[in-house]
Design an enzyme around this catalytic site. Structure first.
Site, PDB file in Angstrom:
ATOM      1  N   GLY A  55       0.802  -1.210   0.000  1.00  0.00           N
ATOM      2  CA  GLY A  55       0.000   0.000   0.000  1.00  0.00           C
ATOM      3  C   GLY A  55       0.834   1.258   0.000  1.00  0.00           C
ATOM      4  O   GLY A  55       1.978   1.274   0.453  1.00  0.00           O
ATOM      5  N   HIS A  58       3.550   4.897   2.863  1.00  0.00           N
ATOM      6  CA  HIS A  58       4.742   4.501   3.613  1.00  0.00           C
ATOM      7  C   HIS A  58       6.040   5.014   2.985  1.00  0.00           C
ATOM      8  O   HIS A  58       7.115   4.504   3.300  1.00  0.00           O
ATOM      9  CB  HIS A  58       4.827   2.975   3.698  1.00  0.00           C
ATOM     10  CG  HIS A  58       3.641   2.318   4.321  1.00  0.00           C
ATOM     11  ND1 HIS A  58       3.251   2.569   5.606  1.00  0.00           N
ATOM     12  CD2 HIS A  58       2.745   1.418   3.819  1.00  0.00           C
ATOM     13  CE1 HIS A  58       2.167   1.838   5.884  1.00  0.00           C
ATOM     14  NE2 HIS A  58       1.848   1.145   4.821  1.00  0.00           N
ATOM     15  N   ASP A 111      -1.476  -8.765   0.822  1.00  0.00           N
ATOM     16  CA  ASP A 111      -0.287  -8.873  -0.027  1.00  0.00           C
ATOM     17  C   ASP A 111       0.045 -10.335  -0.310  1.00  0.00           C
ATOM     18  O   ASP A 111       0.398 -10.692  -1.444  1.00  0.00           O
ATOM     19  CB  ASP A 111       0.911  -8.178   0.629  1.00  0.00           C
ATOM     20  CG  ASP A 111       0.714  -6.670   0.750  1.00  0.00           C
ATOM     21  OD1 ASP A 111      -0.140  -6.123   0.032  1.00  0.00           O
ATOM     22  OD2 ASP A 111       1.412  -6.043   1.569  1.00  0.00           O
ATOM     23  N   HIS A 220       0.452   0.526  10.256  1.00  0.00           N
ATOM     24  CA  HIS A 220      -0.907   0.871   9.844  1.00  0.00           C
ATOM     25  C   HIS A 220      -1.760   1.242  11.060  1.00  0.00           C
ATOM     26  O   HIS A 220      -2.975   1.355  10.951  1.00  0.00           O
ATOM     27  CB  HIS A 220      -1.579  -0.307   9.121  1.00  0.00           C
ATOM     28  CG  HIS A 220      -0.797  -0.821   7.969  1.00  0.00           C
ATOM     29  ND1 HIS A 220      -0.034  -1.962   8.044  1.00  0.00           N
ATOM     30  CD2 HIS A 220      -0.641  -0.330   6.714  1.00  0.00           C
ATOM     31  CE1 HIS A 220       0.557  -2.162   6.875  1.00  0.00           C
ATOM     32  NE2 HIS A 220       0.212  -1.191   6.060  1.00  0.00           N
TER      33      HIS A 220
END
Length: 335
Positions: A55, A58, A111, A220
């Site tokens: 995602g 980051h 993932d 997260h």
């Protein structure tokens, strides 16, 4: 929510377009899939490909490590969301030079599921793949369940080792094995001081009192192992160092690299204060520190806090770590 953006819906694509506007001579986006970033750096025609995915939110993980001596391509998802299997498969195809592709990514359910499907798609196109999963966060699961741990900033060391191994002409299997060996000696723990806001959500994902820190929180906003009153930098460093070395004991003469990683909202000054303390603790054990990394390597939007990562090196891992590598976001800081 105060963010400098156009809209939550275009946040990720606007970011990618900005990166290409700045570094389009070094990086590219696939014409058929603008969520695949690939390297334009020179590479051997038969080199093993290295890909990752994950995602957004980051930076510079994940796409900041696409470059020379690092990754060949990256599949990019929405903020804190996995890329699609199709995007991952496109990244694998782009990275393949005929010698196979190593898929190297963090231990997160979406993932894993999507990369498994992407590898099946690649297999149908006769592209050989191997998978190495990063799980370095000691706070996310006990040692006896280490395979359940999250992958966090330690993946940067994995990208560096894997990229160097591939550049040295190692086969797909050899590259996977040396990367696994590196990851068996990587440990990370983080502390969070404030929440972050995902653009499409618009509100903080959690709350922390002004006089508190959460030890072990994930990138997260996953729950940590304890909420503590704010401590001095030295006390914070000691708590983190002890957690890492209890999980991965160090002895006199060991060589390690230390990474102090800001989570997005922590000044470099504070990171260096923590590095000073961690380095002193290592030296008190007679441990040799080489190639320190201090800065933002794996962030969580604007979260305040930091993580500490250690990798224990053997002769081969040290050699691979010290080899040159560069991307617009990373230059080998070997001394």
């Amino acid at each position: 929510m105060k963010k400098i953006m156009n809209s939550p819906e275009t946040f990720e694509d606007d970011t990618l377009q900005g990166i290409i506007a700045a570094y389009g001579d070094k990086l590219g986006l696939l014409e058929e899939n603008k969520r695949v970033l690939y390297s334009k750096y020179p590479a051997d025609a038969h080199k093993v490909g290295i890909v990752t995915g994950g995602g957004s939110g980051h930076l510079p993980v994940f796409l900041g490590y696409v470059g020379q001596g690092l990754l060949d391509a990256c599949a990019v998802g929405n903020v804190f969301a996995s890329p699609s299997a199709r995007t991952m498969a496109d990244a694998i195809t782009k990275a393949d030079r005929g010698s196979g592709v190593l898929c190297l990514y963090g231990n997160y359910g979406g993932d894993r599921l999507n990369f498994d499907m992407a590898c099946e798609m690649a297999d149908m196109d006769d592209i050989k793949t191997e998978t190495v999963i990063v799980s370095d966060d000691v706070a996310s699961s006990p040692a006896e369940k280490a395979d359940k741990r999250r992958g966090v900033a330690g993946m940067v060391y994995a990208f560096k080792i894997a990229g160097a191994a591939a550049d040295q002409g190692m086969s797909l299997h050899e590259t996977a094995e040396v990367t696994k060996r590196a990851l068996s000696s990587v440990r990370t723990i983080g502390v969070a001081l404030s929440p972050c806001i995902v653009p499409r959500v618009g509100t903080p994902g959690f709350s922390i009192a002004d006089d508190e820190m959460e030890v072990g929180m994930g990138i997260h906003g996953e729950k940590g192992i304890s909420v503590e009153k704010m401590m001095t930098a030295d006390k914070t460093a000691e708590k983190m160092f002890n957690a890492l070395t209890e999980d991965m004991p160090l002895k006199r003469g060991d060589e390690i690299s230390i990474m102090i990683n800001g989570l997005g909202g922590t000044p470099l000054e504070e990171q260096f204060i923590v590095y000073r303390a961690v380095c002193r603790l290592a030296e008190q054990k007679g441990v040799v520190v080489i190639m320190p990394h201090i800065g933002e390597f794996a962030t969580s939007m604007e979260m305040a806090g930091l993580s500490v990562t250690m990798i224990k090196l053997d002769k081969k891992l040290k050699e691979l770590l010290l080899l040159p590598a560069k991307s617009p976001f990373y230059t080998n800081c070997n001394k």
